[in-house]
Design a protein around this motif. Structure first.
Motif, PDB file in Angstrom:
ATOM      1  N   LEU A   1      -7.959 -26.153 -96.575  1.00  9.50           N
ATOM      2  CA  LEU A   1      -8.085 -26.411 -95.140  1.00  9.50           C
ATOM      3  C   LEU A   1      -7.467 -25.318 -94.285  1.00  9.50           C
ATOM      4  O   LEU A   1      -8.107 -24.797 -93.366  1.00  9.50           O
ATOM      5  N   SER A   2      -6.228 -24.985 -94.539  1.00 11.21           N
ATOM      6  CA  SER A   2      -5.515 -24.075 -93.657  1.00 11.21           C
ATOM      7  C   SER A   2      -6.202 -22.717 -93.569  1.00 11.21           C
ATOM      8  O   SER A   2      -6.458 -22.206 -92.472  1.00 11.21           O
ATOM      9  N   VAL A   3      -6.525 -22.137 -94.713  1.00 15.79           N
ATOM     10  CA  VAL A   3      -7.132 -20.798 -94.722  1.00 15.79           C
ATOM     11  C   VAL A   3      -8.514 -20.830 -94.069  1.00 15.79           C
ATOM     12  O   VAL A   3      -8.841 -19.973 -93.236  1.00 15.79           O
ATOM     13  N   PHE A   4      -9.329 -21.816 -94.426  1.00 14.54           N
ATOM     14  CA  PHE A   4     -10.699 -21.872 -93.913  1.00 14.54           C
ATOM     15  C   PHE A   4     -10.717 -22.141 -92.412  1.00 14.54           C
ATOM     16  O   PHE A   4     -11.449 -21.488 -91.655  1.00 14.54           O
ATOM     17  N   ALA A   5      -9.916 -23.101 -91.963  1.00 15.14           N
ATOM     18  CA  ALA A   5      -9.905 -23.440 -90.535  1.00 15.14           C
ATOM     19  C   ALA A   5      -9.405 -22.271 -89.687  1.00 15.14           C
ATOM     20  O   ALA A   5      -9.965 -21.985 -88.617  1.00 15.14           O
ATOM     21  N   LYS A   6      -8.363 -21.598 -90.148  1.00 11.32           N
ATOM     22  CA  LYS A   6      -7.827 -20.489 -89.368  1.00 11.32           C
ATOM     23  C   LYS A   6      -8.778 -19.287 -89.371  1.00 11.32           C
ATOM     24  O   LYS A   6      -8.911 -18.592 -88.357  1.00 11.32           O
ATOM     25  N   LYS A   7      -9.463 -19.067 -90.482  1.00 11.23           N
ATOM     26  CA  LYS A   7     -10.385 -17.929 -90.568  1.00 11.23           C
ATOM     27  C   LYS A   7     -11.509 -18.044 -89.543  1.00 11.23           C
ATOM     28  O   LYS A   7     -11.912 -17.047 -88.926  1.00 11.23           O
ATOM     29  N   TYR A   8     -12.004 -19.273 -89.336  1.00 14.53           N
ATOM     30  CA  TYR A   8     -13.152 -19.464 -88.438  1.00 14.53           C
ATOM     31  C   TYR A   8     -12.770 -20.194 -87.140  1.00 14.53           C
ATOM     32  O   TYR A   8     -13.658 -20.590 -86.387  1.00 14.53           O
ATOM     33  N   ASN A   9     -11.472 -20.346 -86.922  1.00 13.32           N
ATOM     34  CA  ASN A   9     -10.982 -20.959 -85.678  1.00 13.32           C
ATOM     35  C   ASN A   9     -11.622 -22.328 -85.453  1.00 13.32           C
ATOM     36  O   ASN A   9     -12.126 -22.632 -84.357  1.00 13.32           O
ATOM     37  N   LEU A  10     -11.597 -23.172 -86.487  1.00 14.23           N
ATOM     38  CA  LEU A  10     -12.295 -24.446 -86.464  1.00 14.23           C
ATOM     39  C   LEU A  10     -11.372 -25.592 -86.055  1.00 14.23           C
ATOM     40  O   LEU A  10     -10.256 -25.715 -86.580  1.00 14.23           O
ATOM     41  N   PRO A  11     -11.827 -26.467 -85.170  1.00 13.95           N
ATOM     42  CA  PRO A  11     -11.047 -27.660 -84.862  1.00 13.95           C
ATOM     43  C   PRO A  11     -10.971 -28.575 -86.073  1.00 13.95           C
ATOM     44  O   PRO A  11     -11.963 -28.756 -86.800  1.00 13.95           O
ATOM     45  N   VAL A  12      -9.806 -29.140 -86.293  1.00 16.53           N
ATOM     46  CA  VAL A  12      -9.570 -30.054 -87.415  1.00 16.53           C
ATOM     47  C   VAL A  12      -9.270 -31.430 -86.841  1.00 16.53           C
ATOM     48  O   VAL A  12      -8.311 -31.603 -86.076  1.00 16.53           O
ATOM     49  N   TYR A  13     -10.086 -32.407 -87.194  1.00 18.97           N
ATOM     50  CA  TYR A  13      -9.916 -33.781 -86.722  1.00 18.97           C
ATOM     51  C   TYR A  13      -9.246 -34.591 -87.825  1.00 18.97           C
ATOM     52  O   TYR A  13      -9.777 -34.707 -88.937  1.00 18.97           O
ATOM     53  N   ILE A  14      -8.086 -35.154 -87.498  1.00 23.96           N
ATOM     54  CA  ILE A  14      -7.248 -35.767 -88.514  1.00 23.96           C
ATOM     55  C   ILE A  14      -6.321 -36.780 -87.844  1.00 23.96           C
ATOM     56  O   ILE A  14      -5.906 -36.593 -86.691  1.00 23.96           O
ATOM     57  N   THR A  15      -6.007 -37.862 -88.542  1.00 18.94           N
ATOM     58  CA  THR A  15      -5.066 -38.826 -87.977  1.00 18.94           C
ATOM     59  C   THR A  15      -3.652 -38.241 -88.003  1.00 18.94           C
ATOM     60  O   THR A  15      -3.352 -37.319 -88.766  1.00 18.94           O
ATOM     61  N   LYS A  16      -2.797 -38.793 -87.169  1.00 24.55           N
ATOM     62  CA  LYS A  16      -1.414 -38.299 -87.119  1.00 24.55           C
ATOM     63  C   LYS A  16      -0.709 -38.487 -88.455  1.00 24.55           C
ATOM     64  O   LYS A  16      -0.005 -37.602 -88.936  1.00 24.55           O
ATOM     65  N   GLY A  17      -0.901 -39.675 -89.058  1.00 30.39           N
ATOM     66  CA  GLY A  17      -0.266 -39.911 -90.343  1.00 30.39           C
ATOM     67  C   GLY A  17      -0.719 -38.925 -91.394  1.00 30.39           C
ATOM     68  O   GLY A  17       0.092 -38.394 -92.165  1.00 30.39           O
TER      69      GLY A  17
END
Length: 270
Positions: free
Chosen positions: A65-81
């Motif tokens: 997640l971290s590498v892929f999302a940051k590479k393409y500047n992608l919003p990540v939808y996730i619960t707080k928990g």
């Protein structure tokens, strides 16, 4: 709508759903390099992805997640928990905290959060809709609940967990603690429970079933196929393996050709 399993199994999960130029990933549980390789195999461009939705914080759902999302500047939808449980430190502008029953619009898609039972901090599954057709993605289900039942009843395409064979788990080498965690009602669905759930709540609108999140230690493709095939007379059936991506399915073609023969390379059947 187009969809596939980029990765599926206890070693990593990543699912793709698209409508026109709007594409999302549900989970990113294999490393970023392998997400890229498997998307390339399917003719998919990472730049087509508009958002990533995360079901929960376990490593087989967030590894890349971290590498892929940051590479393409992608919003990540996730619960707080779930986000707190990841212990990741994503850039703040990428993190979109949602409730586990929230609805998010991404282009022509609506993504519905589906609360569920699983041994994570605030897990949810997702149903993706274009307003006419629905694709349900149900993995990591400790036990069936009304939310899960509702998704099955309203799905045209269903990606459903069939994680383990009960006898293989019982007699296998896992520790007592791990066996109990998997089968406790907070872990995963067995083949038996999954097919009972499927038979109880499937409707005539369901045209395609993909079995997902198979255990590498306590299940086989053959067992899953034998369990479900007798119950899929008018439904396309595929089993996503832990070794490679599925083909990229086009819902329009599935609706036009509702049943095709089941086949899978023999090398992948165990």
């Amino acid at each position: 709508m187009k969809y596939c399993a980029i990765a599926s199994g206890s070693n990593g999960n990543c699912y793709y759903v698209a409508k026109d130029d709007s594409a999302i990933l549900i989970d990113a549980g294999i490393n970023s390099k392998h997400i890229h390789l498997r998307m390339y195999n399917l003719g998919l461009l990472p730049t087509q992805i508009k958002a990533i939705f995360i079901t929960h914080e376990h490593s087989d759902h967030i590894r890349g997640l971290s590498v892929f999302a940051k590479k393409y500047n992608l919003p990540v939808y996730i619960t707080k928990g779930s986000y707190d449980g990841t212990r990741l430190h994503l850039p703040a502008h990428l993190v979109h905290i949602i409730s586990h029953d929230e609805v998010v619009e991404i282009g022509g898609l609506k993504v519905y959060g589906i609360p569920k039972y699983h041994d994570a901090k605030e897990p949810c599954s997702f149903l993706v809709s274009d307003g006419t057709y629905n694709i349900g993605v149900l993995t990591d289900i400790g036990r069936p609940c009304e939310n899960v039942q509702h998704v099955i009843q309203h799905s045209d395409v269903l990606l459903l967990e069939s994680n383990y064979d009960e006898e293989m788990l019982r007699t296998g080498r896992y520790s007592y603690f791990l066996k109990n965690r998997i089968s406790s009602g907070w872990g995963h669905l067995s083949n038996r429970v999954a097919v009972e759930l499927f038979n109880a709540y499937k409707t005539d609108r369901l045209k395609h079933l993909i079995l997902t999140h198979l255990s590498g230690e306590n299940n086989t493709v053959d067992l899953v196929q034998q369990t479900f095939e007798p119950h899929c007379e008018r439904i396309q059936l595929h089993v996503a393996t832990r070794y490679q991506e599925t083909e990229l399915f086009d819902l329009k073609l599935v609706l036009e050709n509702p049943v095709t023969s089941f086949s899978i390379p023999s090398a992948l059947s165990s």
